[in-house]
Design a protein around this motif. Sequence first.
Motif, mmCIF file in Angstrom:
data_model
loop_
_atom_site.group_PDB
_atom_site.id
_atom_site.type_symbol
_atom_site.label_atom_id
_atom_site.label_comp_id
_atom_site.label_asym_id
_atom_site.label_seq_id
_atom_site.Cartn_x
_atom_site.Cartn_y
_atom_site.Cartn_z
ATOM 1 N N SER A 91 11.262 -1.226 6.728
ATOM 2 C CA SER A 91 10.317 -0.445 5.916
ATOM 3 C C SER A 91 10.752 -0.323 4.451
ATOM 4 C CB SER A 91 10.126 0.951 6.517
ATOM 5 O OG SER A 91 11.361 1.650 6.570
ATOM 6 N N GLY A 92 12.008 -0.653 4.156
ATOM 7 C CA GLY A 92 12.441 -0.639 2.767
ATOM 8 C C GLY A 92 11.820 -1.731 1.930
ATOM 9 N N VAL A 93 11.357 -2.810 2.569
ATOM 10 C CA VAL A 93 10.741 -3.914 1.828
ATOM 11 C C VAL A 93 9.358 -4.270 2.367
ATOM 12 C CG1 VAL A 93 12.919 -4.946 1.080
ATOM 13 C CG2 VAL A 93 11.959 -5.590 3.296
ATOM 14 N N VAL A 94 8.897 -3.532 3.373
ATOM 15 C CA VAL A 94 7.612 -3.804 4.019
ATOM 16 C C VAL A 94 6.786 -2.520 4.035
ATOM 17 C CG1 VAL A 94 6.495 -4.442 6.195
ATOM 18 C CG2 VAL A 94 8.587 -5.619 5.478
ATOM 19 N N HIS A 95 5.481 -2.634 3.773
ATOM 20 C CA HIS A 95 4.579 -1.497 3.928
ATOM 21 C C HIS A 95 4.204 -1.391 5.405
ATOM 22 C CE1 HIS A 95 3.739 -0.551 -0.346
ATOM 23 N NE2 HIS A 95 4.120 -1.804 -0.506
ATOM 24 N N VAL A 96 4.487 -0.240 5.992
ATOM 25 C CA VAL A 96 4.270 -0.040 7.425
ATOM 26 C C VAL A 96 3.244 1.068 7.624
ATOM 27 C CG1 VAL A 96 5.340 0.476 9.650
ATOM 28 C CG2 VAL A 96 6.651 -0.752 7.887
ATOM 29 N N ALA A 97 2.197 0.757 8.388
ATOM 30 C CA ALA A 97 1.125 1.718 8.654
ATOM 31 C C ALA A 97 1.202 2.202 10.089
ATOM 32 C CB ALA A 97 -0.235 1.071 8.394
ATOM 33 N N SER A 98 0.915 3.472 10.297
ATOM 34 C CA SER A 98 0.971 4.052 11.640
ATOM 35 C C SER A 98 -0.354 3.923 12.392
ATOM 36 C CB SER A 98 1.361 5.538 11.559
ATOM 37 O OG SER A 98 2.624 5.687 10.948
ATOM 38 N N THR A 99 -1.458 3.828 11.652
ATOM 39 C CA THR A 99 -2.778 3.781 12.279
ATOM 40 C C THR A 99 -3.613 2.669 11.655
ATOM 41 O OG1 THR A 99 -3.767 5.292 10.662
ATOM 42 C CG2 THR A 99 -2.700 6.279 12.607
ATOM 43 N N LEU A 100 -4.713 2.364 12.332
ATOM 44 C CA LEU A 100 -5.657 1.369 11.812
ATOM 45 C C LEU A 100 -6.172 1.792 10.443
ATOM 46 C CD1 LEU A 100 -8.518 -0.351 13.770
ATOM 47 C CD2 LEU A 100 -8.994 0.777 11.602
ATOM 48 N N GLU A 101 -6.530 3.053 10.315
ATOM 49 C CA GLU A 101 -7.100 3.548 9.059
ATOM 50 C C GLU A 101 -6.090 3.428 7.926
ATOM 51 O OE1 GLU A 101 -9.231 4.949 12.494
ATOM 52 O OE2 GLU A 101 -7.109 5.175 11.955
ATOM 53 N N GLU A 102 -4.836 3.775 8.204
ATOM 54 C CA GLU A 102 -3.803 3.680 7.173
ATOM 55 C C GLU A 102 -3.553 2.227 6.787
ATOM 56 O OE1 GLU A 102 0.763 5.231 6.236
ATOM 57 O OE2 GLU A 102 0.050 5.103 8.313
ATOM 58 N N PHE A 103 -3.575 1.341 7.761
ATOM 59 C CA PHE A 103 -3.385 -0.095 7.488
ATOM 60 C C PHE A 103 -4.437 -0.580 6.493
ATOM 61 C CE2 PHE A 103 -3.544 -4.629 8.210
ATOM 62 C CZ PHE A 103 -2.250 -4.990 8.578
ATOM 63 N N VAL A 104 -5.686 -0.263 6.759
ATOM 64 C CA VAL A 104 -6.784 -0.687 5.879
ATOM 65 C C VAL A 104 -6.627 -0.069 4.484
ATOM 66 C CG1 VAL A 104 -9.266 -0.554 5.503
ATOM 67 C CG2 VAL A 104 -8.379 -1.058 7.795
ATOM 68 N N ARG A 105 -6.251 1.191 4.454
ATOM 69 C CA ARG A 105 -6.136 1.905 3.177
ATOM 70 C C ARG A 105 -4.977 1.376 2.320
ATOM 71 N NH1 ARG A 105 -5.628 6.439 5.282
ATOM 72 N NH2 ARG A 105 -3.418 6.877 4.942
ATOM 73 N N LEU A 106 -3.926 0.864 2.959
ATOM 74 C CA LEU A 106 -2.738 0.413 2.239
ATOM 75 C C LEU A 106 -2.875 -0.975 1.617
ATOM 76 C CD1 LEU A 106 0.255 1.621 4.462
ATOM 77 C CD2 LEU A 106 -0.314 2.367 2.142
ATOM 78 N N VAL A 107 -3.941 -1.683 1.903
ATOM 79 C CA VAL A 107 -4.078 -3.060 1.409
ATOM 80 C C VAL A 107 -3.877 -3.170 -0.112
ATOM 81 C CG1 VAL A 107 -5.718 -4.966 1.084
ATOM 82 C CG2 VAL A 107 -5.431 -3.950 3.345
ATOM 83 N N PRO A 108 -4.561 -2.395 -0.949
ATOM 84 C CA PRO A 108 -4.356 -2.538 -2.404
ATOM 85 C C PRO A 108 -2.924 -2.222 -2.835
ATOM 86 C CG PRO A 108 -6.353 -1.303 -1.934
ATOM 87 C CD PRO A 108 -5.605 -1.402 -0.644
ATOM 88 N N GLU A 109 -2.343 -1.182 -2.259
ATOM 89 C CA GLU A 109 -0.972 -0.820 -2.617
ATOM 90 C C GLU A 109 0.002 -1.932 -2.237
ATOM 91 O OE1 GLU A 109 2.365 2.520 -1.354
ATOM 92 O OE2 GLU A 109 0.226 3.012 -1.189
#
Length: 381
Positions: free
Chosen positions: A324-342
């Motif tokens: 997780s120090g070099v990877v964006h990790v999402a806990s839920t489907l919604e968070e995964f979708v929301r994190l795309v731009p970041e």
Amino acid sequence: MRRAEHIDLVWLSEIQWDFLSTRKQRLLARFPEQWRILFVEPFAVGRRSHWLPVKRGRVTVVTVPFLKTVPPGKPQIFDNPLLLWIVTLAGRMLAEFWFQVLGFASTDRIIGLSNIYWGEAAASMPCRVRFYDANDDHLGFTPGQPWLRDSMRRFLDKADLIFYVSDLLLEKLRPRPEQHCVELGNGVEFDHFATHRTETPEKLRSLPRPILGYAGAMDWIDADLVASVAKAWPEYSVVLIGPAYACDWVEHHTALLDLPNVHWVGKVGYDELPAWVQRFDLALMPLERSPLKRASNPNKLYEYAAAGLPILAIDYCDAVRKASGVVHVASTLEEFVRLVPEALADGRKAARQAFARAHSWDTLAETMVCELRDAMQRRWS
């Protein structure tokens, strides 16, 4: 120590050498030149077999038909004890024939196991050291007949060394307190993925950017998660690279594949794969969160990182969590979708490549060899 430099190793594999490029091939190709290695692969219908031994670099490969779960999910023919004994005996006799002919019958050899169908037989083979390579939850791929669990347990109880790719997987193996266990995850051919490829694959040239890409087997992706990403970002291209091994996968996922911005390329050769992956603007790890995948350690994590790509993963296994120090990790489907731009804006390329280099196959093979040498020395002393 000089004695340990000339070592015979027999690896009983669940995967054919020429079918998939897995950790076994990557590791064994880096073993010392003085080691002699015999790779015993299973028979598989519709795939090329090596009934006569062939050389793959310094490794000798031979096919020995052995036990198999046939058909999957149905009453198993090897639940019959007599039939199980007969087939096991035939497989062992053929294996022993090749051990003798090829010079791998010495009791000073190492026996390595990743094919649990060989567990009972491998537990009784005379050798100096036994090891189990827990690269996956091997029992999780089977209906779990009691005889197969017993076969695996018999080998594990006699193993001198266990390599494992995740803490969860080690817990499932239930090693003895005194047993030597070494965490050895999966890795990457660092230079293969880090070296820039100038040619853009033709199928990617006309796609709108950014490209959100996944490279791996289709069978393990969370199709609903991928579809949600594609729908939320219709101006982006979602590219899926890799084969579908289940014959009905396409039939069951037409809703995903019919989305206008989803492009399934299919299988791409390993030599060409970096040219595809390097064109991703964001590498996706939208894997299903199943018991099998929770115990895994994904090669693609390190391949993406070696290519320097920003990575967005769903929290499905320990390896992703630890990265997780070099990877964006999402806990839920919604968070995964929301994190795309970041995630797309993540410029930590150097940090990701440093992370990948620490997980190169060179480093992992050196660790495995050192551990096997130490195990040999412990048995000699």
